[in-house]
Design a protein around this motif. Structure first.
Motif, PDB file in Angstrom:
ATOM      1  N   TYR A  93       6.592  -6.028 -11.283  1.00 33.69           N
ATOM      2  CA  TYR A  93       5.470  -5.142 -10.788  1.00 33.69           C
ATOM      3  C   TYR A  93       5.263  -4.945  -9.415  1.00 33.69           C
ATOM      4  CZ  TYR A  93       3.341  -5.550 -15.555  1.00 33.69           C
ATOM      5  OH  TYR A  93       3.031  -5.102 -16.935  1.00 33.69           O
ATOM      6  N   ALA A  94       5.568  -5.869  -8.503  1.00 31.40           N
ATOM      7  CA  ALA A  94       5.258  -5.623  -6.983  1.00 31.40           C
ATOM      8  C   ALA A  94       6.503  -4.729  -6.619  1.00 31.40           C
ATOM      9  CB  ALA A  94       5.834  -6.852  -6.403  1.00 31.40           C
ATOM     10  N   LEU A  95       7.639  -4.468  -7.294  1.00 27.45           N
ATOM     11  CA  LEU A  95       8.712  -3.514  -6.714  1.00 27.45           C
ATOM     12  C   LEU A  95       8.099  -1.988  -7.385  1.00 27.45           C
ATOM     13  CD1 LEU A  95      12.142  -5.042  -7.803  1.00 27.45           C
ATOM     14  CD2 LEU A  95      11.261  -4.244  -5.522  1.00 27.45           C
ATOM     15  N   PHE A  96       7.679  -2.211  -8.537  1.00 23.99           N
ATOM     16  CA  PHE A  96       7.094  -0.674  -9.060  1.00 23.99           C
ATOM     17  C   PHE A  96       6.133  -0.299  -8.119  1.00 23.99           C
ATOM     18  CE2 PHE A  96       3.953   1.637 -11.938  1.00 23.99           C
ATOM     19  CZ  PHE A  96       5.109   2.615 -12.171  1.00 23.99           C
ATOM     20  N   ALA A  97       4.913  -1.230  -7.677  1.00 23.94           N
ATOM     21  CA  ALA A  97       3.933  -0.645  -7.148  1.00 23.94           C
ATOM     22  C   ALA A  97       4.393  -0.374  -5.637  1.00 23.94           C
ATOM     23  CB  ALA A  97       3.107  -1.914  -6.918  1.00 23.94           C
ATOM     24  N   SER A  98       5.243  -0.953  -5.084  1.00 23.53           N
ATOM     25  CA  SER A  98       5.808  -0.712  -3.657  1.00 23.53           C
ATOM     26  C   SER A  98       6.500   0.759  -3.461  1.00 23.53           C
ATOM     27  CB  SER A  98       6.417  -1.866  -3.089  1.00 23.53           C
ATOM     28  OG  SER A  98       7.607  -2.135  -3.812  1.00 23.53           O
ATOM     29  N   ARG A  99       7.125   0.831  -4.880  1.00 19.08           N
ATOM     30  CA  ARG A  99       8.131   2.229  -4.582  1.00 19.08           C
ATOM     31  C   ARG A  99       7.369   3.160  -5.218  1.00 19.08           C
ATOM     32  NH1 ARG A  99      13.653  -0.576  -7.749  1.00 19.08           N
ATOM     33  NH2 ARG A  99      14.234  -1.752  -5.754  1.00 19.08           N
ATOM     34  N   TYR A 100       6.521   3.120  -6.141  1.00 17.29           N
ATOM     35  CA  TYR A 100       6.025   4.535  -6.884  1.00 17.29           C
ATOM     36  C   TYR A 100       4.441   4.700  -6.790  1.00 17.29           C
ATOM     37  CZ  TYR A 100      10.631   3.857  -8.577  1.00 17.29           C
ATOM     38  OH  TYR A 100      11.891   3.975  -8.780  1.00 17.29           O
ATOM     39  N   LYS A 101       3.737   3.564  -5.859  1.00 16.92           N
ATOM     40  CA  LYS A 101       2.193   3.729  -5.538  1.00 16.92           C
ATOM     41  C   LYS A 101       1.554   4.140  -6.614  1.00 16.92           C
ATOM     42  CE  LYS A 101       3.492   4.319  -0.691  1.00 16.92           C
ATOM     43  NZ  LYS A 101       3.451   3.208  -0.488  1.00 16.92           N
ATOM     44  N   SER A 137      -1.774   3.812  -9.468  1.00 16.50           N
ATOM     45  CA  SER A 137      -3.301   3.293  -9.334  1.00 16.50           C
ATOM     46  C   SER A 137      -3.361   2.107  -9.910  1.00 16.50           C
ATOM     47  CB  SER A 137      -4.099   4.458  -9.977  1.00 16.50           C
ATOM     48  OG  SER A 137      -3.985   4.459 -11.412  1.00 16.50           O
ATOM     49  N   TYR A 138      -4.273   1.297  -9.846  1.00 14.83           N
ATOM     50  CA  TYR A 138      -4.696  -0.129 -10.479  1.00 14.83           C
ATOM     51  C   TYR A 138      -4.695   0.225 -11.906  1.00 14.83           C
ATOM     52  CZ  TYR A 138      -6.458  -4.289 -11.991  1.00 14.83           C
ATOM     53  OH  TYR A 138      -6.958  -5.571 -12.670  1.00 14.83           O
ATOM     54  N   ALA A 139      -5.450   1.365 -12.318  1.00  9.23           N
ATOM     55  CA  ALA A 139      -5.485   2.024 -13.555  1.00  9.23           C
ATOM     56  C   ALA A 139      -4.382   1.901 -14.358  1.00  9.23           C
ATOM     57  CB  ALA A 139      -6.306   3.066 -13.702  1.00  9.23           C
ATOM     58  N   GLU A 140      -3.060   2.610 -13.842  1.00  7.74           N
ATOM     59  CA  GLU A 140      -1.901   2.782 -14.319  1.00  7.74           C
ATOM     60  C   GLU A 140      -1.170   1.468 -14.573  1.00  7.74           C
ATOM     61  OE1 GLU A 140       2.495   5.049 -13.700  1.00  7.74           O
ATOM     62  OE2 GLU A 140       0.469   5.393 -12.293  1.00  7.74           O
ATOM     63  N   ILE A 141      -1.198   0.529 -13.526  1.00 10.42           N
ATOM     64  CA  ILE A 141      -0.768  -0.777 -13.504  1.00 10.42           C
ATOM     65  C   ILE A 141      -1.307  -1.503 -14.942  1.00 10.42           C
ATOM     66  CG2 ILE A 141      -0.810  -2.869 -12.270  1.00 10.42           C
ATOM     67  CD1 ILE A 141       1.403  -1.363 -11.358  1.00 10.42           C
ATOM     68  N   LYS A 142      -2.546  -1.521 -14.883  1.00 10.62           N
ATOM     69  CA  LYS A 142      -3.384  -2.136 -16.129  1.00 10.62           C
ATOM     70  C   LYS A 142      -3.024  -1.700 -17.270  1.00 10.62           C
ATOM     71  CE  LYS A 142      -7.798  -3.994 -16.836  1.00 10.62           C
ATOM     72  NZ  LYS A 142      -9.246  -3.968 -16.405  1.00 10.62           N
ATOM     73  N   LYS A 143      -2.713  -0.422 -17.452  1.00 13.03           N
ATOM     74  CA  LYS A 143      -2.318   0.411 -18.718  1.00 13.03           C
ATOM     75  C   LYS A 143      -1.085  -0.357 -19.183  1.00 13.03           C
ATOM     76  CE  LYS A 143      -1.733   4.609 -20.944  1.00 13.03           C
ATOM     77  NZ  LYS A 143      -1.615   6.137 -20.854  1.00 13.03           N
ATOM     78  N   VAL A 144      -0.202  -0.237 -18.111  1.00 12.06           N
ATOM     79  CA  VAL A 144       1.046  -0.711 -18.365  1.00 12.06           C
ATOM     80  C   VAL A 144       1.015  -2.132 -18.837  1.00 12.06           C
ATOM     81  CG1 VAL A 144       3.503  -1.099 -17.471  1.00 12.06           C
ATOM     82  CG2 VAL A 144       2.238   0.906 -16.614  1.00 12.06           C
ATOM     83  N   SER A 145       0.250  -3.146 -18.194  1.00 12.58           N
ATOM     84  CA  SER A 145       0.340  -4.549 -18.836  1.00 12.58           C
ATOM     85  C   SER A 145      -0.159  -4.468 -20.087  1.00 12.58           C
ATOM     86  CB  SER A 145      -0.745  -4.957 -17.900  1.00 12.58           C
ATOM     87  OG  SER A 145      -0.772  -6.457 -18.331  1.00 12.58           O
ATOM     88  N   HIS A 188      -8.331  -3.053  -3.702  1.00  9.02           N
ATOM     89  CA  HIS A 188      -7.656  -3.827  -2.983  1.00  9.02           C
ATOM     90  C   HIS A 188      -6.253  -3.516  -3.121  1.00  9.02           C
ATOM     91  CE1 HIS A 188      -6.324  -7.751  -1.259  1.00  9.02           C
ATOM     92  NE2 HIS A 188      -5.738  -8.056  -2.266  1.00  9.02           N
ATOM     93  N   LEU A 189      -5.597  -3.139  -4.317  1.00  7.71           N
ATOM     94  CA  LEU A 189      -4.497  -2.801  -4.679  1.00  7.71           C
ATOM     95  C   LEU A 189      -3.856  -1.450  -3.778  1.00  7.71           C
ATOM     96  CD1 LEU A 189      -1.638  -3.199  -5.827  1.00  7.71           C
ATOM     97  CD2 LEU A 189      -2.400  -2.052  -7.871  1.00  7.71           C
ATOM     98  N   ALA A 190      -4.954  -0.634  -3.746  1.00 12.16           N
ATOM     99  CA  ALA A 190      -4.595   0.732  -2.986  1.00 12.16           C
ATOM    100  C   ALA A 190      -4.456   0.277  -1.409  1.00 12.16           C
ATOM    101  CB  ALA A 190      -5.740   1.724  -3.117  1.00 12.16           C
ATOM    102  N   SER A 191      -5.006  -0.707  -0.952  1.00 20.35           N
ATOM    103  CA  SER A 191      -4.915  -0.942   0.384  1.00 20.35           C
ATOM    104  C   SER A 191      -3.548  -1.515   0.584  1.00 20.35           C
ATOM    105  CB  SER A 191      -6.039  -2.001   0.687  1.00 20.35           C
ATOM    106  OG  SER A 191      -6.128  -3.289   0.301  1.00 20.35           O
TER     107      SER A 191
END
Length: 498
Positions: free
Chosen positions: A435-443, A445-453, A37-40
């Motif tokens: 987080y939304a800025l980070f995801a939109s700019r640097y794309k 994976s969900y695994a990386e986002i979760k690790k950062v959290s 879902h995040l990838a989409s």
């Protein structure tokens, strides 16, 4: 046979251990669905509204780069003006704290008052909007505000709301707690309060005379720190500081949320004030389990900050040998090309690491300009020292964003990092938006986002038991979040994939 039996036993033990840590099939499926879902949402042109929805609901372990006074919105500070018996001058938007002056203003007819109460500010739409533009970044990007340079706009806000930000600490912390819970944030480590300081002209003179003589500098610090530690007034100041933190903390921690505090030093002051405040901060952190670290704040590009930077790092180095267990999260390298001459960009992160002994680096945006940039990346990766990434703050204050932001370098070279807010009240955003800025700019994976959290708990200045407790809570929250994402209506998921 014995060898075979031992091998079989080891293999069985390894298999059991692996199965103990494996996710249940449903949980693994939910996590995979969330990743898809995040990838989409970030494929092609990022879907900003859906990303905001996603990250507003997603659990976020903690916020590790967080200034208490800058996290509270200007609207809250306006409410506190009356509570403190203050008023705000309509012409300058400065707060008047002298009670006699305030009383004289309130005795005047309403149309003749130049200093307004909270109610009078709220009743005057023009004044209220102008105040918010000076006390925060509101309307800056849509050109509705007075267009001073953004770094000046940012740092000057603290001078406006400062008189009320130093009051109502418990109420302010409880407001931040409420907001954190609404944003699904479980932990905040906030830079809370300036540690007590003691001016000393003699020490200032010795520091000036010492120049680059490290032996003379060390002797001056040794002599004065020894005198301060025997000074009853100094020690009372530290004790009162610790007590005030404890009182402000009342009712903050519960099963949903935890907060801890960093004592901080202001780098804009004279050497004696910086050093005595730094000593106070180290002592307070060593005396209270609520005060988990020490930081240094203030505009890094200011002339006094630049002149004193190496001296301050040597002060940290000296005190770190006295208090080796005190943790340091240091603002370092919050500089962009043009802020200062090029020579000023070449050493700040390096000295924070190798002189001061920082356990975390705040901002670190001048990385690409540092003389030892590759060595810095290697040190941070090998010593597991994270950088605190503050995207909104860096973009607003310094114009650093997109591919120009060194988060691209930290990620490429395997340096751990966390995502944080910095001063969400001043720049008017949330951790979800970071987080939304980070995801939109640097794309990522969900695994990386979760690790950062999870990194925001892993690198918190907390005892292992607290980290374990908060991580277990985060596990539960992620399980619920991923189940909810996996259960999204089929048409919503299909729409997100288009």
């Amino acid at each position: 046979m014995i060898i075979k039996s031992s091998s079989l036993t080891i293999a069985l033990a390894l298999a059991l251990a692996a199965s103990a840590h494996a996710k249940p099939p449903a949980a693994a499926s939910n996590e995979a669905a969330t990743a898809r879902h995040l990838a989409s949402l970030i494929a092609g042109e990022p879907k900003s509204a859906e990303l905001t929805l996603f990250f507003s609901q997603m659990p976020k372990g903690g916020d590790l780069h967080h200034h208490y006074s800058g996290a509270i919105y200007a609207e809250q500070y306006v409410d506190w003006v009356d509570k403190q018996g203050f008023c705000v001058y309509k012409s300058s938007y400065r707060i008047e704290t002298n009670k006699e002056t305030v009383a004289k203003e309130r005795d005047k007819p309403a149309l003749e008052r130049s200093c307004l109460s909270s109610g009078e500010i709220l009743a005057d739409d023009f004044t209220y909007r102008e105040l918010l533009q000076r006390w925060s970044s509101k309307d800056f990007d849509n050109h509705g505000a007075i267009q001073s340079p953004p770094d000046r706009q940012f740092f000057q806000t603290f001078g406006f709301f400062g008189p009320v930000s130093s009051n109502n600490f418990n109420e302010g912390l409880l407001e931040l707690k409420k907001r954190a819970i609404q944003e699904h944030v479980g932990y905040i480590e906030t830079m809370f309060k300036l540690a007590p300081l003691t001016p000393n002209a003699s020490f200032d003179a010795k520091i000036s005379q010492a120049g680059d003589d490290d032996a003379a500098l060390t002797e001056a610090m040794r002599a004065w720190s020894g005198a301060l530690e025997q000074d009853a007034a100094f020690n009372k100041g530290v004790a009162d500081y610790v007590t005030q933190v404890g009182q402000a903390h009342a009712g903050v921690d519960d099963e949903r949320f935890t907060m801890r505090y960093q004592a901080y030093v202001l780098r804009l002051l004279a050497p004696s004030q910086v050093f005595s405040s730094m000593l106070s901060a180290f002592k307070a952190s060593s005396q209270s389990p609520l005060i988990v670290g020490v930081n240094i704040v203030g505009q890094e590009s200011a002339p006094s900050s630049m002149r004193g930077y190496t001296l301050h790092m040597k002060m940290f180095q000296f005190l770190k040998t006295r208090y080796p267990h005190v943790k340091l999260a240091l603002h370092a390298g919050e500089l962009a090309l043009g802020d200062v001459p090029p020579d000023g960009l070449r050493f700040h992160i390096d000295q924070a690491l190798h002189l001061a002994g920082a356990n975390r680096i705040g901002h670190g945006i001048d990385l690409a300009h540092e003389s030892n940039a590759i060595g810095i990346l290697k040190t941070m990766r090998e010593r597991d020292i994270p950088v605190e990434i503050n995207l909104t703050s860096n973009a607003f204050i310094s114009g650093i964003k997109g591919d120009n932001h060194p988060v691209t370098l930290y990620r490429k070279y395997g340096v751990p990092y966390v995502i944080a807010t910095d001063d969400a009240g001043v720049t008017r955003h949330t951790l979800a938006q970071e987080y939304a800025l980070f995801a939109s700019r640097y794309k990522p994976s969900y695994a990386e986002i979760k690790k950062v959290s999870y990194n925001s708990l892993r690198y918190a200045f907390l005892p292992p038991a607290d980290k374990k407790r908060l991580s277990a809570q985060l596990d539960e929250r992620y399980a619920a979040f991923e189940a909810a994402i996996a259960a999204l209506p089929a048409q919503a998921v299909a729409g997100a994939r288009r």
